[in-house]
Write an enzyme that holds these catalytic residues in place. Structure first.
Site, PDB file in Angstrom:
ATOM      1  CE  LYS A 149      -8.620   0.143   2.464  1.00  0.00           C
ATOM      2  NZ  LYS A 149      -7.693   0.795   3.438  1.00  0.00           N
ATOM      3  CE1 TYR A 168      -3.253   2.882   0.505  1.00  0.00           C
ATOM      4  CE2 TYR A 168      -2.269   3.067   2.776  1.00  0.00           C
ATOM      5  CZ  TYR A 168      -2.971   3.740   1.592  1.00  0.00           C
ATOM      6  OH  TYR A 168      -3.712   4.977   1.996  1.00  0.00           O
ATOM      7  CG  ASP A 190      -1.314  -5.104   5.563  1.00  0.00           C
ATOM      8  OD1 ASP A 190      -2.502  -5.319   5.393  1.00  0.00           O
ATOM      9  OD2 ASP A 190      -1.065  -3.783   5.429  1.00  0.00           O
TER      10      ASP A 190
HETATM   11  C1  PLP Z   1      -3.107  -3.153   2.725  1.00  0.00           C
HETATM   12  C2  PLP Z   1      -3.284  -1.959   3.411  1.00  0.00           C
HETATM   13  N1  PLP Z   1      -2.827  -1.623   4.502  1.00  0.00           N
HETATM   14  C3  PLP Z   1      -2.789  -0.613   5.465  1.00  0.00           C
HETATM   15  C4  PLP Z   1      -3.967   0.631   4.969  1.00  0.00           C
HETATM   16  C5  PLP Z   1      -3.979   1.638   5.722  1.00  0.00           C
HETATM   17  O1  PLP Z   1      -5.330   1.821   5.909  1.00  0.00           O
HETATM   18  P1  PLP Z   1      -6.262   3.172   6.512  1.00  0.00           P
HETATM   19  O2  PLP Z   1      -6.662   3.601   4.954  1.00  0.00           O
HETATM   20  O3  PLP Z   1      -7.364   2.508   7.102  1.00  0.00           O
HETATM   21  O4  PLP Z   1      -5.342   3.941   7.104  1.00  0.00           O
HETATM   22  C6  PLP Z   1      -4.565   0.440   3.633  1.00  0.00           C
HETATM   23  C7  PLP Z   1      -5.274   1.368   2.875  1.00  0.00           C
HETATM   24  O5  PLP Z   1      -5.789   1.284   1.786  1.00  0.00           O
HETATM   25  C8  PLP Z   1      -4.190  -0.936   2.818  1.00  0.00           C
HETATM   26  O6  PLP Z   1      -4.721  -0.909   1.656  1.00  0.00           O
END
Ligand code: PLP
Length: 383
Positions: free
Chosen positions: A201, A104, A176
Site C-alpha cells: 500500500k 482487512y 497494523d
Molecule cells: C490493512 C491491511 N493489512 C494487511 C493487508 C494484507 O496485505 P497484502 O495484500 O500485502 O498481503 C492489507 C491488504 O489489503 C491491508 O489493507
C-alpha cells in the site's frame, strides 16, 4: 563511512541506503540477487550465507523500516499476509487473540480459516471502544491486534489507552499501521510492541509491488520474529526490496499530499445529496477526529462513503473515468472498491451487516492526482 543520524523523517527517508554501498559509493544501494555467498574459510562468513537468511539489499530495507517506525528490528516479507502469518506463528494452540472487528478481510480469513484449525481463537471487538477491548481479554489472551484507522469504516482506536491494557494484562500489542504509515502515526512510541504493514500500500505507493513488513520494539522479540521468518521463508526478494527502498524515499511527500487531497474530497462528498454518510477521521463530525489529532500527525488518504442504495454504488463504479475501480489502496493513483464484495467478501454477511459494511458502502483511496479532477470524476459518476 559513518553516517550521522537525523531526527527528521523526511531526511531519513530520502537518505535510505545512502552511504551503505562502501565498495562503490553508489547512492542507490545495489540489488544483490545472489542466492548464496562464498565463505572465506571454514567457520567464517562475510555476514551473508544464504539469501533467505540474509541479503544485503533486504538488510538496508529492514534497517530503514525499523528506523522509520522507531523500532529495533525490521523484517521484510513477500506480502502483508506473509508478515501477519509469520507473526501469528508465534502463538500456540490454546492461545486467544483480541482483534479489531473493523479490519482487512484477509486478516479475518487467515485467522478464521487457517489459524483456527491450529487452536488459536479470536474475539473481534470494536477497538475504538477501549472498555470493550478490556472486557474481551481472558486468561488465555496473548495479544491484541488493532488496525487503526479501521478498514473500511475508519474507526479510530486509542493506542495509548490500549497499550496500558496490554501492559497490565501482559499482552503483545500489535498495530497494523498500513493506513497511516510511520509518517503519520507512530504506534511504537505510543506503547505498541509490534507493527505490521501491507507494504503493497502506501510504503510501496505505486501499485507495482507486493510486500509486507514487521517491526519490533524489543530486540529479543525481533530475534524471535527473525527466527520465524527464516524458518518459514516468506522473505521479500532483493529486486522488490530495492523497489521498496526507492518508494520509501518519497513517502513523507506522498503522505502529505494524500492527506490534503483526501480532506478536500471528503468535504466535497459530505455536501452531496446522493451521499448519506462520509467516513473520514479528518472530518470534525467523525467520532475519532479529536483522538486522531492527539495521536496522529495527519488523517491519511483513505475514506469511505455510503450512497443511498446499492444500485447507485454500482453506477458510480461503472461510470468512473479517472479513479480506477480496483482493489488495494495507497498508490499514487486513486482507487475505489466495494468492500462488501471485494476486500471484505470473506466476512460472513450477517457480520458485515452488523458492522455497517453494506453493498452501498464505497471505499476510496485518494491518490496524488489533482483533487479537483478526482472530485470532477466523482461528480459525474454520482450523476
Ligand atoms: C490493512 C491491511 N493489512 C494487511 C493487508 C494484507 O496485505 P497484502 O495484500 O500485502 O498481503 C492489507 C491488504 O489489503 C491491508 O489493507
Amino acid at each position: 563511512m559513518s553516517k550521522r543520524t537525523f531526527s527528521s523523517l523526511a531526511t531519513r527517508s530520502v537518505q535510505i541506503g545512502v552511504g551503505r554501498d562502501e565498495k562503490t559509493g553508489g547512492i542507490s544501494f545495489p540489488i544483490y540477487p545472489s542466492a548464496t555467498y562464498r565463505h572465506p574459510g571454514v567457520g567464517q562468513s562475510t555476514g551473508y550465507d544464504y539469501t533467505r537468511s540474509g541479503n544485503p539489499t533486504r538488510q538496508v530495507l529492514e534497517d530503514a523500516l525499523a528506523e522509520l517506525e522507531g523500532g529495533v528490528r525490521g523484517l521484510a516479507f513477500s506480502s502483508g499476509m506473509a508478515a501477519l502469518t509469520t507473526l501469528f506463528l508465534h502463538f500456540s494452540s490454546g492461545d486467544h487473540l483480541v482483534v479489531s472487528e473493523d479490519l482487512y478481510g484477509g486478516t479475518y480469513r487467515v485467522l478464521d480459516q487457517v489459524f483456527y484449525k491450529f487452536g488459536i481463537s479470536v474475539t473481534y471487538v470494536d477497538t475504538a471502544n477501549t472498555s470493550a477491548v478490556a472486557a474481551a481479554v481472558n486468561p488465555r489472551t496473548k495479544a491484541l491486534l488493532v488496525e487503526t484507522p479501521g478498514n473500511p469504516l475508519l474507526g479510530v482506536a486509542d493506542i495509548r489507552a490500549l497499550a496500558a491494557i496490554c501492559q497490565e494484562r501482559k499482552l503483545l500489542f500489535i498495530v497494523d499501521n498500513t493506513f497511516l504509515t510511520p509518517i503519520l502515526q507512530r504506534p511504537l512510541e505510543l506503547g505498541a510492541d509490534v507493527i505490521i504493514h501491507s507494504a503493497t500500500k502506501y510504503l510501496g505507493g505505486h501499485s507495482d509491488l507486493c510486500a509486507g513488513a514487521l517491526v519490533a520494539k524489543d530486540p529479543d522479540f525481533g530475534e524471535r520474529l527473525y527466527f520465524l521468518q527464516n524458518s518459514t521463508g516468506a522473505i521479500l526478494p532483493p529486486q522488490d526490496c530495492w523497489l521498496l527502498i526507492r518508494s520509501l524515499k518519497t513517502l513523507p511527500l506522498r503522505m502529505a499530499r494524500h492527506c490534503e487531497s483526501a480532506l478536500k474530497v471528503a468535504q466535497w462528498l459530505q455536501k452531496q445529496a446522493q451521499v448519506e454518510k462520509v467516513y473520514y477521521p479528518g472530518l470534525s463530525e467523525h467520532p475519532g477526529y479529536e483522538l486522531s489529532k492527539q495521536q496522529a500527525l495527519g488523517f491519511g488518504g483513505m475514506l469511505s462513503f455510503r450512497v443511498a442504495d446499492p444500485r447507485l454504488a454500482e453506477q458510480v463504479l461503472e461510470r468512473l473515468q479517472l479513479i480506477s475501480f480496483a482493489e488495494s489502496l495507497g498508490g499514487v493513483e486513486s482507487l475505489m472498491t466495494l468492500p462488501a464484495v471485494q476486500t471484505h467478501g470473506d466476512i460472513p454477511e450477517a457480520e458485515r451487516q452488523r458492522l455497517g459494511i453494506c453493498n452501498s458502502l464505497l471505499r476510496l483511496s485518494v491518490g496524488l492526482e489533482d483533487p479537483t479532477d478526482v472530485i470532477a470524476d466523482l461528480e459525474q459518476a454520482l450523476g
